[in-house]
Design a protein around this motif. Sequence first.
Motif, PDB file in Angstrom:
ATOM      1  N   ASN A  36       0.834  -1.199   0.000  1.00 38.15           N
ATOM      2  CA  ASN A  36       0.000   0.000   0.000  1.00 38.15           C
ATOM      3  C   ASN A  36       0.873   1.255   0.000  1.00 38.15           C
ATOM      4  OD1 ASN A  36      -2.034  -1.840   0.226  1.00 38.15           O
ATOM      5  ND2 ASN A  36      -2.697  -1.238   2.268  1.00 38.15           N
ATOM      6  N   PRO A  37       0.308   2.396  -0.397  1.00 32.30           N
ATOM      7  CA  PRO A  37       1.078   3.651  -0.361  1.00 32.30           C
ATOM      8  C   PRO A  37       1.502   3.993   1.064  1.00 32.30           C
ATOM      9  CG  PRO A  37      -0.985   3.924  -1.588  1.00 32.30           C
ATOM     10  CD  PRO A  37      -1.047   2.584  -0.925  1.00 32.30           C
ATOM     11  N   LEU A  94       4.927  -0.011  -3.855  1.00 34.91           N
ATOM     12  CA  LEU A  94       3.722  -0.133  -4.686  1.00 34.91           C
ATOM     13  C   LEU A  94       3.865  -1.171  -5.790  1.00 34.91           C
ATOM     14  CD1 LEU A  94       2.791   3.647  -5.074  1.00 34.91           C
ATOM     15  CD2 LEU A  94       1.809   1.962  -3.511  1.00 34.91           C
TER      16      LEU A  94
END
Length: 471
Positions: free
Chosen positions: A196-197, A317
């Motif tokens: 995830n970011p 990512l």
Amino acid sequence: MNHYFSRRSFLKKTAVAGGALALANSTLGNIALASANERVNLACVGIGNRGGEIIRDLYKTGLCNIVALCDVDMEAPHTQGVLKEFPDVPRFKDFREMFDKMGNQIEAVSVGVPDFSHFPITMMAIDLGKHVYVEKPLARTFYEVELLMQKAKKHPKVVTQMGNQGHSGANYFQFKAWKEAGIIKNVTRIDAHMNNPRRWHEWDVNIKNFPNAEKLPPTLDWDLWQVHTAGHSYNKDFVNGQWRCWYDFGMGALGDWGAHILDTAHEFLEMGLPTSIEAVKLDGHNSFFFPMSSTIKFSFPKRKSMPAIDVTWYDGLDNLPPIPKGYGVSGLDPDIPPPSTGEIEPSNLNPGKIIYSKDLTFKGGSHSSILSIIPEEKAKDMENKLPEVPDSPSNHYANFLNACKGVEKARSPFSISGPLSQVFCLGVIAQRLNTKLEFDPIKKEITNDAFANALLIGPPPRKGWEDFFIV
């Protein structure tokens, strides 16, 4: 799938064991409280952001009274929610003053502050005989975690719990039952992923210095925020969760999510400490904050009758583990529809792990998410061989408070969560130096890099904080 007992049914059981329930009508809603003499008197250090969430979750069990609130940024915007919910509770900026003035009224402490400042608060609490609930990971340096484990061992009546809350959920009980039944055995490889970011993904990796000093908010005690560390001027990118981005303050994606993804495997496969830790791939490596993506390989030796295990961590990512055939679509981000081909699109993976054993492959998510056997045909073959998995009798917060009362045993005490946290400390050193480390798990030394070995301990504490390092 097994489900937890509802909080209502759990509290009924607690009530039978400990007396009548009272109903508290608060801004948090109607909360069924255990009788007054059954509630633990809890002081809370760190009351905004994640610290505030911990306070609410502990209080909602009905098993504690909030008796003190402490925060170095008291009355900042992010602390207002907790202050309104507990308006009459004494407030402190300095945890040392809180213990000095209210020590005899405090039975337990929640510690929901940045990673680097867990250590002195927890050491002092244990010294004073206070039970402690500490957010994960336990501390920022390997040595600090070591001292916390030693301190807890010296005070065996003090209950300790690390805040990897999934360790009281369905995955904990399933992994334990499947391991004991021989379903999970001969594990040789685990790929863990968190794609995830992150907060630092928009930052410039060509950074040459820390960000410039900014004007201090009027509510913040910056000197106290730094506790035993030193040398940084205030900048908004150091506080309110941003601390997680920096090697000097946080533990990056690995320290943040590793304890939610690898905790059950580490405990029930008795993994202990690795013998080597390698930064396999780092994109955007720099000396100040965590890379854009990291692949880190941990090699754990044979234990008893269990084979050696390689654990590879993937974050970033576009940095994903190999996806085995038959993985399926479960575990994908539910907000992203599966591709029309029915084949997995790896970039849509939720945080989780793939566990490879001699005979079976498992996929799992994070926190409480249960494991599945893959591919689906193999899962169907195994259905009748799977043991019954008990429901969780208490969530992580209730488990801690019940352990304080002697009703349950804490599921993530420092004896279990400490070595897990040390694995992440080692991973972060390999990440920071972009290297491969050889580690002696008996002597607890890095044997091939003197500078890396010094990072196990970190810089000396600043003046006035030395006593916190005495066990």
